[in-house]
Design an enzyme around this catalytic site. Structure first.
Site, short mmCIF file in Angstrom:
data_model
loop_
_atom_site.label_atom_id
_atom_site.label_comp_id
_atom_site.label_asym_id
_atom_site.label_seq_id
_atom_site.Cartn_x
_atom_site.Cartn_y
_atom_site.Cartn_z
CG ASP A 1 -5.35 -5.31 5.26
OD1 ASP A 1 -6.18 -4.44 4.95
OD2 ASP A 1 -4.21 -5.03 5.69
CG HIS B 1 -2.33 0.49 0.81
ND1 HIS B 1 -3.49 0.15 1.48
CD2 HIS B 1 -2.74 1.32 -0.19
CE1 HIS B 1 -4.53 0.72 0.92
NE2 HIS B 1 -4.10 1.46 -0.09
CG HIS C 1 -3.91 -1.98 8.87
ND1 HIS C 1 -4.02 -3.04 7.97
CD2 HIS C 1 -3.49 -2.51 10.04
CE1 HIS C 1 -3.68 -4.16 8.59
NE2 HIS C 1 -3.36 -3.87 9.84
CG ASP D 1 -6.05 -0.70 4.52
OD1 ASP D 1 -5.83 -1.69 5.23
OD2 ASP D 1 -5.14 -0.05 3.98
CG ASP E 1 -2.41 2.06 5.41
OD1 ASP E 1 -1.96 1.37 6.33
OD2 ASP E 1 -2.87 1.57 4.35
CD GLU F 1 0.01 -4.19 1.81
OE1 GLU F 1 0.61 -5.28 1.92
OE2 GLU F 1 0.49 -3.10 2.16
CG ASP G 1 -4.73 -3.49 2.14
OD1 ASP G 1 -4.65 -4.73 2.23
OD2 ASP G 1 -3.85 -2.73 2.59
CG HIS H 1 2.70 -1.33 4.53
ND1 HIS H 1 2.23 -2.61 4.38
CD2 HIS H 1 3.10 -1.25 5.82
CE1 HIS H 1 2.34 -3.28 5.51
NE2 HIS H 1 2.87 -2.47 6.40
#
Length: 313
Positions: free
Chosen positions: A235, A102, A131, A129, A133, A278, A233, A146
């Site tokens: 995840d 990412h 996360h 995502d 980020d 990712e 992403d 990332h």
């Protein structure tokens, strides 16, 4: 932007020095092997694959903060992707950036924002995502870059090396919506609250549903005559259905929730560019994650199970 019959440009970004685990550099070719171009062509789109980019030489750079990992590589990739995205964003096509971790979004989104500014339109970003980020160089404990692109893109200080000058076209934080997040460090939480970034975590999705959360954001994009960049992403998805990622967090989006997001994005006609990030094929199970990401991209570009006619009752 009506996504029907569009020209789509695939751009490989084999970036994997921003993550803590190697393997994302194989992501672009995994998407190709999983049939991404063929899926999009079957939907009536014209697809051009530009192959994989290579990073520019950023020279001899030292990290501005101790502990940042592979800093010069990150700068080189950011500059390369920024230049390519700024060019593609001005063309009548939808670029799909195949990652790569990412960290690549620092280049793709900043380039798209530059192109949007030249068109006189605001850029909105949907960040799908686990996360947020949103670390700065000072706040990151891991040093994995990332985890920093959104802070850079929203104009937080300390990132001038990335493009060799201050970011000219930062995102307005209120034009960013992070959806599906379930892992935010304390430092990031404070920064997100201070800057007014939109955040819908998995609890809000559980309580209110995807449609209720996403529809108002899409209406804001439409009302502002905005362009919409989507950064997906792996995840974002629950690891039970998408294991090929080095940053798994339990409790992610389900198969149907993810497809609903993509179907709503297609129906909106607002998407102007897309990151797929990712994917780590080294961690996949017989390509299942790559195939799922291709299926989700197909939904974004118009794949339907059944066209529902309007009925009078």
């Amino acid at each position: 932007m009506d996504l029907a019959g569009k020209k789509i440009v695939l751009v490989g970004a084999p970036v994997d020095r921003g993550a803590g685990q190697r393997g994302c550099l194989m992501g672009p070719d995994a998407y190709r092997t999983a049939g991404l171009a063929q899926t999009l062509e079957a939907l009536g789109h014209r697809v051009t694959d530009l192959g994989n980019l290579a990073p520019a030489d950023a020279g001899d750079l030292s990290p501005p903060v101790p502990g940042l990992k592979h800093y010069a590589d990150h700068v080189a990739w950011t500059r390369t992707l920024h230049a390519k995205a700024a060019t593609l964003g001005a063309e009548p096509a939808v670029p799909v950036y195949l990652g790569g971790d990412h960290a690549m979004a620092a280049g793709t989104v900043s380039g798209q924002a530059r192109a949007a500014a030249q068109l006189g339109r605001p850029l909105f970003v949907l960040w799908l995502d686990a996360h947020s980020d949103f670390h700065t160089y000072e706040s990151t404990a891991s040093g994995n870059l990332h985890g920093t692109p959104l802070a850079f893109l929203c104009g937080l200080p300390g990132f001038d090396d990335l493009l060799g000058a201050p970011l000219r076209h930062p995102l307005r934080p209120e034009n960013v919506e992070i959806l599906g997040v379930r892992s935010i460090d304390d430092a990031e939480r404070m920064l997100l609250l201070a800057h007014g970034v939109g955040v819908s975590d998995m609890r809000r999705i559980d309580e209110d549903g995807i449609h209720t959360l996403l529809a108002p954001f899409l209406e804001r994009v439409r009302a502002a005559n905005g362009l919409l960049h989507v950064s997906l992403d792996v995840d974002f998805l629950d690891p039970a259905i998408a294991p090929a990622v080095g940053t798994t967090v339990p409790g992610g989006a389900s198969f149907r929730e993810a497809h609903l997001v993509m179907e709503m994005l297609h129906d909106s006609g607002l998407v102007s560019s897309l990151d797929l990030v990712e994917l780590n094929p080294f961690l996949d199970e017989r390509g299942r994650t790559a195939r799922l990401m291709v299926e989700l991209t197909g939904s974004l570009f118009g794949r339907r199970v059944f066209d529902r006619p309007t009925r009078s009752f």
